[in-house]
Design an enzyme around this catalytic site. Structure first.
Site, short mmCIF file in Angstrom:
data_model
loop_
_atom_site.label_atom_id
_atom_site.label_comp_id
_atom_site.label_asym_id
_atom_site.label_seq_id
_atom_site.Cartn_x
_atom_site.Cartn_y
_atom_site.Cartn_z
N LYS A 172 0.98 -1.32 -0.14
CA LYS A 172 0.11 0.01 -0.11
C LYS A 172 0.82 1.17 0.19
O LYS A 172 0.66 2.10 -0.86
CB LYS A 172 -0.85 0.02 1.08
CG LYS A 172 -2.11 -1.23 1.06
CD LYS A 172 -3.03 -1.01 2.32
CE LYS A 172 -4.15 -2.39 1.99
NZ LYS A 172 -4.81 -2.69 3.26
N GLN A 212 -5.02 -1.43 9.70
CA GLN A 212 -5.07 -2.91 8.77
C GLN A 212 -5.63 -4.03 9.88
O GLN A 212 -5.06 -3.85 10.89
CB GLN A 212 -3.43 -3.14 8.65
CG GLN A 212 -3.25 -4.34 7.55
CD GLN A 212 -3.77 -4.06 6.18
OE1 GLN A 212 -4.05 -3.20 5.68
NE2 GLN A 212 -4.08 -5.26 5.59
N ASP A 241 -11.24 2.87 3.70
CA ASP A 241 -11.28 1.27 3.73
C ASP A 241 -13.07 0.93 3.58
O ASP A 241 -13.34 -0.03 3.22
CB ASP A 241 -11.04 0.86 5.00
CG ASP A 241 -9.80 -0.11 4.96
OD1 ASP A 241 -9.47 -0.38 3.78
OD2 ASP A 241 -9.24 -0.32 5.99
N1 L34 Z 1 -8.20 -2.57 7.14
N2 L34 Z 1 -7.37 -4.56 6.55
C1 L34 Z 1 -7.88 -3.28 6.13
N3 L34 Z 1 -8.12 -3.04 4.71
C2 L34 Z 1 -7.92 -3.81 4.12
O1 L34 Z 1 -8.31 -3.73 2.56
C3 L34 Z 1 -7.52 -5.14 4.24
N4 L34 Z 1 -7.22 -6.19 3.28
C4 L34 Z 1 -7.43 -7.52 3.83
C5 L34 Z 1 -7.05 -8.01 4.86
N5 L34 Z 1 -6.91 -6.80 6.03
C6 L34 Z 1 -7.31 -5.62 5.40
C7 L34 Z 1 -6.19 -5.96 2.39
O2 L34 Z 1 -5.56 -5.11 2.18
C8 L34 Z 1 -6.74 -8.45 2.50
N6 L34 Z 1 -6.11 -7.39 1.89
C9 L34 Z 1 -5.05 -7.72 0.86
C10 L34 Z 1 -4.26 -6.77 0.27
C11 L34 Z 1 -3.39 -6.97 -0.80
C12 L34 Z 1 -3.31 -8.29 -1.34
C13 L34 Z 1 -4.04 -9.39 -0.56
C14 L34 Z 1 -4.86 -9.07 0.51
C15 L34 Z 1 -2.18 -8.53 -2.31
O3 L34 Z 1 -1.61 -7.84 -2.57
N7 L34 Z 1 -2.25 -9.78 -2.83
C16 L34 Z 1 -0.99 -10.23 -3.94
C17 L34 Z 1 0.01 -10.91 -3.08
C18 L34 Z 1 0.85 -10.36 -2.23
C19 L34 Z 1 1.92 -11.23 -1.57
O4 L34 Z 1 2.83 -11.39 -2.13
O5 L34 Z 1 1.51 -11.73 -0.37
C20 L34 Z 1 -1.73 -10.78 -5.02
O6 L34 Z 1 -1.30 -10.81 -5.88
O7 L34 Z 1 -2.84 -11.52 -4.57
#
Ligand code: L34
Length: 292
Positions: free
Chosen positions: A52, A96, A119
């Site tokens: 982020k 988060q 959010d």
């Molecule tokens: N307050 N908490 C708050 N806001 C959010 O919007 C979130 N979330 C969820 C968990 N807690 C939170 C996220 O940000 C899930 N989440 C989230 C964000 C980004 C990714 C996955 C979940 C993401 O970028 N995933 C990548 C892989 C990243 C890695 O290497 O681990 C993908 O390609 O899926």
């Protein structure tokens, strides 16, 4: 089968945002500022928050990361939320999740000024979303809608099954998919106590899996030609990786993908879009587009 490339789509949208920010700043306007609170050292949360902060840089936003140990008390955390509420330079901020067990997530969410709740988790934003009023829409469902739109996947009148009923994905996703101005679909929500869940899934034109159980959706649950959106990102131990784990979606990709018209991969599908939609919400906050 066409793969839905969330990573590339997110990169494109971030470039669009960066261009708009450049124009805003060139015109003497305020550079959007996102703050994030991260409590503890959960591996997933660390990665997502780091991404982020990087996305803020890519968009030309100012970002502030506030880190606290697991030992922070609820009272101390609420005081930090209050500081951000009153900081006129901060346009939007997030806390988060998950939070340590001794802290009430709901209490913290409700302490956030809804006008800075990028959010979209505050009950005012959730309620406004549910009745179709302008608000911050939570990033994961918003990102999924954006993918469906950019890939020109018809949703109006289609049968959509949402697997999972969490506050941050399942519930808002179902709400949005049913509304005329967003999905305009016929929506079924399935969960751990649904009777004949497999049969429900097999009827879906659009199947959105958000239950956090690796490989839950198998080929026998998917209709030929369906669109499958995989929200799961569970870290599964994997000795062949140098990190010792891999990210596993809720969908058994290898056997499901051949049946699909469209499918999102994990990683590189919904995850990057979640971050990118947080950027969109922050841009809207900076512009005072929703709440003045
Ligand atoms: N307050 N908490 C708050 N806001 C959010 O919007 C979130 N979330 C969820 C968990 N807690 C939170 C996220 O940000 C899930 N989440 C989230 C964000 C980004 C990714 C996955 C979940 C993401 O970028 N995933 C990548 C892989 C990243 C890695 O290497 O681990 C993908 O390609 O899926």
């Amino acid at each position: 089968m066409e793969l839905i490339d969330g990573k590339a789509t997110a990169a494109q949208i971030k470039a669009e945002i960066a261009e708009e920010v450049q124009q805003i700043v060139a015109g003497g306007g305020k550079r959007p500022h996102l703050a994030a609170i991260l409590v503890g050292h959960d591996g997933g949360s660390e990665t997502y928050v780091k991404n982020k902060v990087l996305a803020c840089e890519a968009c030309g936003f100012k970002s502030t990361l506030l880190r606290f140990e697991d030992s922070i008390t609820e009272e101390e955390l609420l005081a930090e939320v209050d500081k951000l509420n009153r900081d006129a330079d901060v346009d939007g901020f997030i806390v988060q999740l998950p939070l340590p067990k001794h802290i009430s997530e709901q209490k913290v969410i409700e302490a956030i000024d809804y006008r800075k709740d990028v959010d979209g988790f505050h009950p005012i934003n959730v309620g406004r979303m549910a009745i179709g009023l302008p608000c911050y829409i939570s990033a994961t469902p918003k990102g999924i809608l954006e993918l469906l739109k950019r890939y020109k996947i018809e949703t109006s009148g289609k049968k959509c099954v949402v697997l999972g009923r969490s506050n941050i994905v399942g519930k808002p996703m179902a709400q949005l998919m049913m509304q005329k101005q967003y999905g305009d679909a016929t929506v079924t929500v399935c969960h751990s106590h649904s009777r004949d869940l497999k049969k429900e899934c097999r009827e879906a034109d659009i199947l959105i899996a958000a239950i956090g159980q690796p490989d839950f959706v198998t080929a026998d649950m998917v209709k030929d030609g369906a669109t499958v959106i995989d929200v799961g990102t569970t870290r599964v131990p994997d000795a062949t990786r140098k990190t010792g784990f891999r990210l596993n979606g809720d969908v058994k990709f290898d056997e499901v993908a051949p049946k699909c018209a469209y499918i999102t991969p994990v990683p590189g599908g919904v995850g990057p879009m979640t971050i990118c939609m947080l950027m969109k919400n922050t841009l809207a906050a900076g512009k005072k587009e929703i709440y003045s």
